[in-house]
Write a protein that holds these residues in place. Structure first.
Motif, PDB file in Angstrom:
ATOM      1  N   PHE A 117       0.950  -1.213  -0.198  1.00  9.11           N
ATOM      2  CA  PHE A 117      -0.071   0.076  -0.058  1.00  9.11           C
ATOM      3  C   PHE A 117       1.076   1.313   0.067  1.00  9.11           C
ATOM      4  CE2 PHE A 117      -2.762  -2.939   2.614  1.00  9.11           C
ATOM      5  CZ  PHE A 117      -3.329  -3.346   1.486  1.00  9.11           C
ATOM      6  N   ARG A 118       1.894   1.052   0.582  1.00 12.30           N
ATOM      7  CA  ARG A 118       2.795   2.286   0.788  1.00 12.30           C
ATOM      8  C   ARG A 118       3.435   2.665  -0.763  1.00 12.30           C
ATOM      9  NH1 ARG A 118       5.675   0.839   4.594  1.00 12.30           N
ATOM     10  NH2 ARG A 118       5.143   2.150   6.398  1.00 12.30           N
ATOM     11  N   ARG A 119       3.873   1.657  -1.272  1.00 17.61           N
ATOM     12  CA  ARG A 119       4.518   1.572  -2.585  1.00 17.61           C
ATOM     13  C   ARG A 119       3.533   1.996  -3.751  1.00 17.61           C
ATOM     14  NH1 ARG A 119       8.849  -0.102  -5.478  1.00 17.61           N
ATOM     15  NH2 ARG A 119       8.453  -0.724  -7.785  1.00 17.61           N
ATOM     16  N   ILE A 120       2.342   1.702  -3.761  1.00 16.30           N
ATOM     17  CA  ILE A 120       1.203   2.146  -4.709  1.00 16.30           C
ATOM     18  C   ILE A 120       1.118   3.582  -4.312  1.00 16.30           C
ATOM     19  CG2 ILE A 120      -1.135   1.952  -5.289  1.00 16.30           C
ATOM     20  CD1 ILE A 120      -0.943  -1.164  -4.851  1.00 16.30           C
ATOM     21  N   THR A 121       0.985   3.946  -3.314  1.00 13.58           N
ATOM     22  CA  THR A 121       0.699   5.453  -2.760  1.00 13.58           C
ATOM     23  C   THR A 121       1.691   6.264  -3.503  1.00 13.58           C
ATOM     24  OG1 THR A 121      -0.843   4.918  -0.935  1.00 13.58           O
ATOM     25  CG2 THR A 121       0.309   6.860  -0.795  1.00 13.58           C
ATOM     26  N   ARG A 122       2.941   5.939  -3.096  1.00 14.01           N
ATOM     27  CA  ARG A 122       4.198   6.613  -3.502  1.00 14.01           C
ATOM     28  C   ARG A 122       4.181   6.693  -5.064  1.00 14.01           C
ATOM     29  NH1 ARG A 122       9.235   5.216  -4.775  1.00 14.01           N
ATOM     30  NH2 ARG A 122       8.923   2.750  -4.259  1.00 14.01           N
ATOM     31  N   LEU A 123       4.025   5.586  -5.702  1.00  8.77           N
ATOM     32  CA  LEU A 123       4.451   5.528  -7.206  1.00  8.77           C
ATOM     33  C   LEU A 123       3.214   6.026  -7.878  1.00  8.77           C
ATOM     34  CD1 LEU A 123       6.568   2.351  -7.457  1.00  8.77           C
ATOM     35  CD2 LEU A 123       7.024   4.516  -7.656  1.00  8.77           C
ATOM     36  N   CYS A 124       2.143   6.066  -7.378  1.00  7.90           N
ATOM     37  CA  CYS A 124       0.695   6.698  -8.083  1.00  7.90           C
ATOM     38  C   CYS A 124       0.245   7.966  -7.685  1.00  7.90           C
ATOM     39  CB  CYS A 124      -0.347   5.618  -7.851  1.00  7.90           C
ATOM     40  SG  CYS A 124      -0.255   3.957  -8.608  1.00  7.90           S
ATOM     41  N   ASN A 125       1.115   8.536  -6.635  1.00  5.45           N
ATOM     42  CA  ASN A 125       0.954   9.665  -6.143  1.00  5.45           C
ATOM     43  C   ASN A 125      -0.585   9.925  -5.377  1.00  5.45           C
ATOM     44  OD1 ASN A 125       3.433  10.944  -6.918  1.00  5.45           O
ATOM     45  ND2 ASN A 125       2.824  10.974  -9.271  1.00  5.45           N
ATOM     46  N   LEU A 126      -0.834   8.921  -4.909  1.00  4.62           N
ATOM     47  CA  LEU A 126      -2.222   8.933  -4.040  1.00  4.62           C
ATOM     48  C   LEU A 126      -1.826   9.653  -2.714  1.00  4.62           C
ATOM     49  CD1 LEU A 126      -3.053   5.158  -4.686  1.00  4.62           C
ATOM     50  CD2 LEU A 126      -3.677   7.061  -5.854  1.00  4.62           C
ATOM     51  N   PRO A 127      -3.041  10.464  -2.186  1.00  2.30           N
ATOM     52  CA  PRO A 127      -3.082  11.133  -0.941  1.00  2.30           C
ATOM     53  C   PRO A 127      -2.972  10.293   0.390  1.00  2.30           C
ATOM     54  CG  PRO A 127      -4.974  11.000  -1.731  1.00  2.30           C
ATOM     55  CD  PRO A 127      -4.395  10.403  -2.920  1.00  2.30           C
ATOM     56  N   ASP A 128      -3.328   9.108   0.220  1.00  2.00           N
ATOM     57  CA  ASP A 128      -3.396   8.309   1.574  1.00  2.00           C
ATOM     58  C   ASP A 128      -3.441   6.731   1.064  1.00  2.00           C
ATOM     59  OD1 ASP A 128      -5.047   6.622   3.498  1.00  2.00           O
ATOM     60  OD2 ASP A 128      -5.128   8.508   4.254  1.00  2.00           O
TER      61      ASP A 128
END
Length: 337
Positions: A142-153
């Motif tokens: 979840f941290r990786r997807i948030t970082r690479l996809c520029n998600l807020p949370d």
């Protein structure tokens, strides 16, 4: 017998079996007691704590625990050398295919995406079910997807996984492995950094939070009935248009668009829900577990988005009367323009 035991132990660890066995088999109490005694002797059952009526646990028939270095690891080798030989005689061919697909997909994800160094695989099988934990020591999905996809949370990463077609490496991956694995197994669960994505067959997706912190790594939990006859083809076909072979249909759990206890009222929340759904031809919005939505939320989805994406078929299911009224109002406003 595997199907009978799977039904009895579906949501309980310790069960009284004599009466259900009598009813299922049409046999006497003495015959049921004798049959249960043979299953205990053969290791299929373990006596429980209850005496009147007598209760049982499922006995562990297979137990595999193995650690691997991710560098140079090949997922098909793990399956073929360590897991398939253990499972072949326990499972239906359909269940074995599901396990091969899910295990190799999850291990490949760890190899290609986790940025970890180690992988641990633990598998336990009884006469009714097989369960498996696959864990890495990497960044955390979840941290990786948030970082690479520029998600807020990080919670939004779970919503995106639930939609499908999500990958941080589109050149080498289709973004289908997690989605279809979660739909193929009886129970599919991802745990990382205090968040859990939980999917049970024929039930809505859940986001669970439990003590978020600075933990790392990802653990995937898989559980499947040994006698299950659900095929991978049936799962794939459920999300394809008739006579097509592409992943063109998805079901989006609207409840996952909520962050914490917030209500779904704003256009920005609707846009969060709608992100990337233009990749699909047919989108079904599942409102189970959602009590109310705001006018702006419904208008953004069923008027603004639909007007801008006429080639996407938007459908809804399990909406209550208040939500249906908001949907109809938004569609009616769109028809007037």
């Amino acid at each position: 017998m595997a199907r009978f035991l799977a039904a009895q132990f579906a949501d309980k660890a310790e069960v009284a079996l004599a009466a259900p066995l009598q009813e299922a088999r049409g046999i006497s109490r003495q015959a049921a007691t004798a049959l249960l005694g043979r299953m205990v002797k053969n290791g299929l059952l373990v006596p429980g704590t209850g005496q009147r009526p007598k209760t049982y646990f499922l006995g562990i028939l297979k137990d595999v625990s193995k650690e691997f270095l991710l560098d140079g690891l090949e997922e098909h080798v793990v399956w073929a050398e360590y897991l398939k030989p253990v499972l072949t005689d326990l499972l239906t061919p359909e269940a074995l295919n599901v396990w091969e697909y899910g295990v190799t997909e999850m291990i490949n994800n760890a190899i290609d995406h986790s940025q970890g160094t180690k992988l641990k695989v633990q598998l336990y099988a009884n006469v009714a079910f097989t369960s498996c934990y696959i864990g890495d020591d990497g960044e955390g999905i979840f941290r990786r997807i948030t970082r690479l996809c520029n998600l807020p949370d990080e919670r939004q990463a779970i919503l995106e996984l639930a939609k499908g077609k999500l990958t941080t490496d589109p050149t080498h991956h289709s973004g289908e492995g997690i989605f279809f694995s979660s739909r193929a197994f009886d129970t599919y669960r991802i745990l990382s950094n205090g968040l859990t994505f939980d999917h049970v067959h024929d039930e809505p997706d859940f986001l669970l939070e439990h003590g978020r912190g600075e933990s790392y790594g990802t653990t995937v939990f898989l559980r499947h009935g040994n006698a299950c006859t659900r095929t991978l083809r049936e799962v794939f076909d459920q999300f394809a248009e008739p006579d097509e072979y592409t992943f063109s249909k998805t079901i989006v759990p609207v409840r996952l668009a909520r962050m914490g206890a917030e209500s779904l009222v704003s256009r920005s929340q609707a846009q969060r829900l709608l992100a990337r759904i233009d990749k699909f031809k047919t989108v079904i919005l599942d409102f189970e577990g959602v009590e109310t939505v705001g006018q702006a939320f419904a208008d953004e989805i069923f008027r603004v988005f639909q007007a801008g994406h006429p080639d996407v078929e938007l459908h809804h299911q399990k909406a209550n009367d208040q939500i249906l009224w908001m949907i109809k109002r938004a569609i009616a406003h769109g028809a007037q323009r």
